[in-house]
Write a protein that holds these residues in place. Structure first.
Motif, PDB file in Angstrom:
ATOM      1  N   LEU A 164      -9.052   9.765 -15.406  1.00 35.05           N
ATOM      2  CA  LEU A 164      -9.897  10.011 -14.239  1.00 35.05           C
ATOM      3  C   LEU A 164      -9.187   9.585 -12.961  1.00 35.05           C
ATOM      4  N   HIS A 165      -8.680   8.359 -12.937  1.00 36.86           N
ATOM      5  CA  HIS A 165      -8.172   7.783 -11.689  1.00 36.86           C
ATOM      6  C   HIS A 165      -6.763   8.252 -11.324  1.00 36.86           C
ATOM      7  N   VAL A 166      -5.896   8.479 -12.297  1.00 36.29           N
ATOM      8  CA  VAL A 166      -4.532   8.906 -11.971  1.00 36.29           C
ATOM      9  C   VAL A 166      -4.516  10.304 -11.350  1.00 36.29           C
ATOM     10  N   PRO A 167      -5.172  11.310 -11.937  1.00 40.81           N
ATOM     11  CA  PRO A 167      -5.219  12.610 -11.259  1.00 40.81           C
ATOM     12  C   PRO A 167      -5.919  12.535  -9.903  1.00 40.81           C
ATOM     13  N   ALA A 168      -6.975  11.711  -9.822  1.00 36.20           N
ATOM     14  CA  ALA A 168      -7.687  11.580  -8.547  1.00 36.20           C
ATOM     15  C   ALA A 168      -6.762  11.013  -7.474  1.00 36.20           C
ATOM     16  N   LEU A 169      -6.035   9.956  -7.802  1.00 41.06           N
ATOM     17  CA  LEU A 169      -5.126   9.348  -6.825  1.00 41.06           C
ATOM     18  C   LEU A 169      -3.990  10.303  -6.455  1.00 41.06           C
ATOM     19  N   THR A 170      -3.516  11.061  -7.425  1.00 43.00           N
ATOM     20  CA  THR A 170      -2.460  12.039  -7.141  1.00 43.00           C
ATOM     21  C   THR A 170      -2.942  13.069  -6.133  1.00 43.00           C
ATOM     22  N   CYS A 171      -4.128  13.614  -6.380  1.00 41.20           N
ATOM     23  CA  CYS A 171      -4.693  14.614  -5.465  1.00 41.20           C
ATOM     24  C   CYS A 171      -4.980  14.006  -4.097  1.00 41.20           C
ATOM     25  N   ILE A 172      -5.478  12.769  -4.086  1.00 44.26           N
ATOM     26  CA  ILE A 172      -5.826  12.104  -2.828  1.00 44.26           C
ATOM     27  C   ILE A 172      -4.591  11.907  -1.957  1.00 44.26           C
ATOM     28  N   PHE A 173      -3.508  11.400  -2.538  1.00 42.19           N
ATOM     29  CA  PHE A 173      -2.312  11.140  -1.740  1.00 42.19           C
ATOM     30  C   PHE A 173      -1.634  12.436  -1.298  1.00 42.19           C
ATOM     31  N   LEU A 174      -1.618  13.445  -2.155  1.00 42.35           N
ATOM     32  CA  LEU A 174      -1.079  14.745  -1.737  1.00 42.35           C
ATOM     33  C   LEU A 174      -1.921  15.344  -0.616  1.00 42.35           C
ATOM     34  N   ALA A 195     -17.703   5.275 -11.260  1.00 42.73           N
ATOM     35  CA  ALA A 195     -16.328   5.761 -11.180  1.00 42.73           C
ATOM     36  C   ALA A 195     -15.684   5.431  -9.832  1.00 42.73           C
ATOM     37  N   PHE A 196     -16.487   5.308  -8.786  1.00 45.21           N
ATOM     38  CA  PHE A 196     -15.984   4.993  -7.452  1.00 45.21           C
ATOM     39  C   PHE A 196     -17.158   4.535  -6.595  1.00 45.21           C
ATOM     40  N   CYS A 197     -16.884   4.163  -5.367  1.00 43.88           N
ATOM     41  CA  CYS A 197     -17.947   3.720  -4.463  1.00 43.88           C
ATOM     42  C   CYS A 197     -18.500   4.907  -3.688  1.00 43.88           C
ATOM     43  N   PHE A 198     -19.781   5.087  -3.809  1.00 46.39           N
ATOM     44  CA  PHE A 198     -20.469   6.111  -3.023  1.00 46.39           C
ATOM     45  C   PHE A 198     -21.930   5.692  -2.991  1.00 46.39           C
ATOM     46  N   PHE A 199     -22.824   6.515  -3.482  1.00 48.21           N
ATOM     47  CA  PHE A 199     -24.204   6.088  -3.624  1.00 48.21           C
ATOM     48  C   PHE A 199     -24.336   5.227  -4.882  1.00 48.21           C
ATOM     49  N   ASP A 200     -25.109   4.166  -4.783  1.00 49.84           N
ATOM     50  CA  ASP A 200     -25.292   3.244  -5.891  1.00 49.84           C
ATOM     51  C   ASP A 200     -25.769   4.001  -7.132  1.00 49.84           C
ATOM     52  N   GLY A 201     -25.092   3.746  -8.261  1.00 52.71           N
ATOM     53  CA  GLY A 201     -25.401   4.476  -9.483  1.00 52.71           C
ATOM     54  C   GLY A 201     -26.767   4.194 -10.061  1.00 52.71           C
ATOM     55  N   VAL A 202     -27.422   3.126  -9.628  1.00 48.88           N
ATOM     56  CA  VAL A 202     -28.751   2.776 -10.124  1.00 48.88           C
ATOM     57  C   VAL A 202     -29.826   3.076  -9.086  1.00 48.88           C
ATOM     58  N   ASN A 203     -29.586   2.680  -7.858  1.00 44.14           N
ATOM     59  CA  ASN A 203     -30.619   2.781  -6.821  1.00 44.14           C
ATOM     60  C   ASN A 203     -30.435   3.928  -5.835  1.00 44.14           C
ATOM     61  N   GLY A 204     -29.281   4.589  -5.854  1.00 44.15           N
ATOM     62  CA  GLY A 204     -29.003   5.572  -4.813  1.00 44.15           C
ATOM     63  C   GLY A 204     -29.152   7.023  -5.217  1.00 44.15           C
ATOM     64  N   GLY A 205     -29.741   7.277  -6.377  1.00 47.26           N
ATOM     65  CA  GLY A 205     -29.821   8.657  -6.864  1.00 47.26           C
ATOM     66  C   GLY A 205     -30.617   9.577  -5.959  1.00 47.26           C
ATOM     67  N   LEU A 206     -31.761   9.110  -5.482  1.00 49.28           N
ATOM     68  CA  LEU A 206     -32.615   9.948  -4.636  1.00 49.28           C
ATOM     69  C   LEU A 206     -31.955  10.203  -3.290  1.00 49.28           C
ATOM     70  N   THR A 236      -8.478   0.984 -10.156  1.00 49.48           N
ATOM     71  CA  THR A 236      -7.386   1.197 -11.102  1.00 49.48           C
ATOM     72  C   THR A 236      -6.626  -0.097 -11.380  1.00 49.48           C
ATOM     73  N   ILE A 237      -6.384  -0.872 -10.339  1.00 46.59           N
ATOM     74  CA  ILE A 237      -5.609  -2.107 -10.489  1.00 46.59           C
ATOM     75  C   ILE A 237      -6.425  -3.205 -11.176  1.00 46.59           C
ATOM     76  N   THR A 238      -7.670  -3.383 -10.750  1.00 49.52           N
ATOM     77  CA  THR A 238      -8.484  -4.500 -11.267  1.00 49.52           C
ATOM     78  C   THR A 238      -9.294  -4.136 -12.506  1.00 49.52           C
ATOM     79  N   LYS A 239      -9.503  -2.815 -12.724  1.00 53.66           N
ATOM     80  CA  LYS A 239     -10.370  -2.334 -13.807  1.00 53.66           C
ATOM     81  C   LYS A 239     -11.787  -2.916 -13.687  1.00 53.66           C
ATOM     82  N   ARG A 240     -12.201  -3.138 -12.470  1.00 55.03           N
ATOM     83  CA  ARG A 240     -13.546  -3.630 -12.175  1.00 55.03           C
ATOM     84  C   ARG A 240     -14.089  -2.841 -10.991  1.00 55.03           C
TER      85      ARG A 240
END
Length: 335
Positions: A38-48, A183-194, A101-105
């Motif tokens: 997930l993260h390696v292709p994402a980072l590749t696309c992001i930096f390109l 998978a990343f920071c955006f809307f909170d996976g528990v409280n931000g769905g709506l 990716t670095i911290t796995k957290r």
């Protein structure tokens, strides 16, 4: 003793404690071996994409070293605005993915994760609103022979595409809707769905439908006119050529937007309807397509640049054309 037994029984009946926020979610991919895929292709696309955005801005200013930015054509200014959105989006998203990716957290502290969420929402919505204006402008130019006015130095355009998303981002931030999605920071996976549904999924779905409809109508009208001219052996005026070139250029932005963000709209709808059965392939598709905006828009820039160069070679006499006294020639701003 009886009370303790009843409490124990009650706790076992309830099962695991309820999730409080996105930090209680597992980091996506660690449990099933899909973390790096997930993260390696994402980072590749992001930096390109980030490199492409920077290159688009540099080439744009190199192409027009002596012209004031407000005197650039609309398509040229759109390229810069889109590149700014792509660059800011990619910069924030790269830090997000790198941290995980670095911290796995999940990203800590929570305020940093919220900042990344604000940045993503700001520039995702900015792109959506701007491309929608591009689609409307191409439509009105082709169908009604009119173009939208963006105000002096594009202030109306900039206030709309950057100011309105910023207001929504601040409201979502105050309501504590941002956080880890898993998978990343955006809307909170528990409280931000709506909030994600109403601020991203719903408007993106509507904008995609509107842009696609306007694109089809605009392109059909353009093809119809050019086909009639071809059959009648008619010759297009310089103004007509400029208008059609403008429509083609603007349509490229619409196509690029559809290509980049269609999977995000599908992802949001699926999550809202049935998040349990969300296929991993869709998650991976979102991380790929949503992160290639800079690359796609660089391609749009290069295509527009080539078309303008070819047009200048085919119609060298356009710059020497006459115009009525006291009128302002605005045809060049359409392209």
């Amino acid at each position: 003793m009886d009370h303790d037994n009843s409490t124990s029984t009650h706790s076992s009946t309830l099962g695991p404690p309820a999730l409080r926020d996105g930090y209680d979610l597992p980091v996506y991919g660690l449990g099933n071996g899909q973390f790096y895929s997930l993260h390696v292709p994402a980072l590749t696309c992001i930096f390109l994409s980030l490199i492409s955005a920077i290159l688009a801005i540099a080439l744009s200013f190199r192409k027009n070293p002596k012209r004031a930015f407000v005197d650039w054509t609309k398509s040229e200014r759109f390229v810069v605005y889109m590149a700014i959105c792509d660059g800011a989006f990619n910069l924030a998203h790269s830090m997000d993915h790198l941290h995980i990716t670095i911290t796995k957290r999940h990203v800590y502290p929570a305020s940093l994760c919220q900042f990344y969420g604000v940045m993503l929402l700001e520039f995702i919505l900015a792109q959506a609103l701007m491309v929608n204006i591009v689609a409307v402008n191409a439509f009105t130019l082709m169908i009604f022979n009119k173009q939208l006015k963006y105000g002096r130095r594009d202030w109306r355009l900039l206030l709309w595409i950057f100011g309105f998303p910023f207001l929504l981002s601040m409201i979502a931030l105050a309501a504590k809707q941002f956080g880890p999605s898993g998978a990343f920071c955006f809307f909170d996976g528990v409280n931000g769905g709506l909030a994600q549904f109403f601020l991203v999924t719903l408007p993106f779905s509507l904008i995609l439908m509107v842009n696609t409809t306007l694109y089809v109508i605009t392109w059909a009208k353009l093809r119809s006119i050019e086909k009639k001219l071809s059959l009648s052996l008619g010759k297009q005026s310089s103004g007509s050529k400029m208008k059609h070139a403008a429509v083609r250029a603007m349509s490229l932005f619409v196509l690029a937007f559809i290509f980049q963000w269609l999977t995000l709209a599908l992802f949001g709808i699926w999550v809202f309807v049935d998040p349990v059965t969300l296929p991993p392939a869709l998650i991976h598709a979102v991380t790929i397509f949503s992160n290639v905006g800079g690359i796609v828009n660089l391609i749009v820039f290069l295509v527009i640049r080539r078309r303008l160069r070819n047009q200048a070679q085919v119609s060298p006499d356009h710059s020497h054309g006459s115009k009525p006294s006291g009128t302002k020639d605005t045809s060049h701003t359409d392209v």
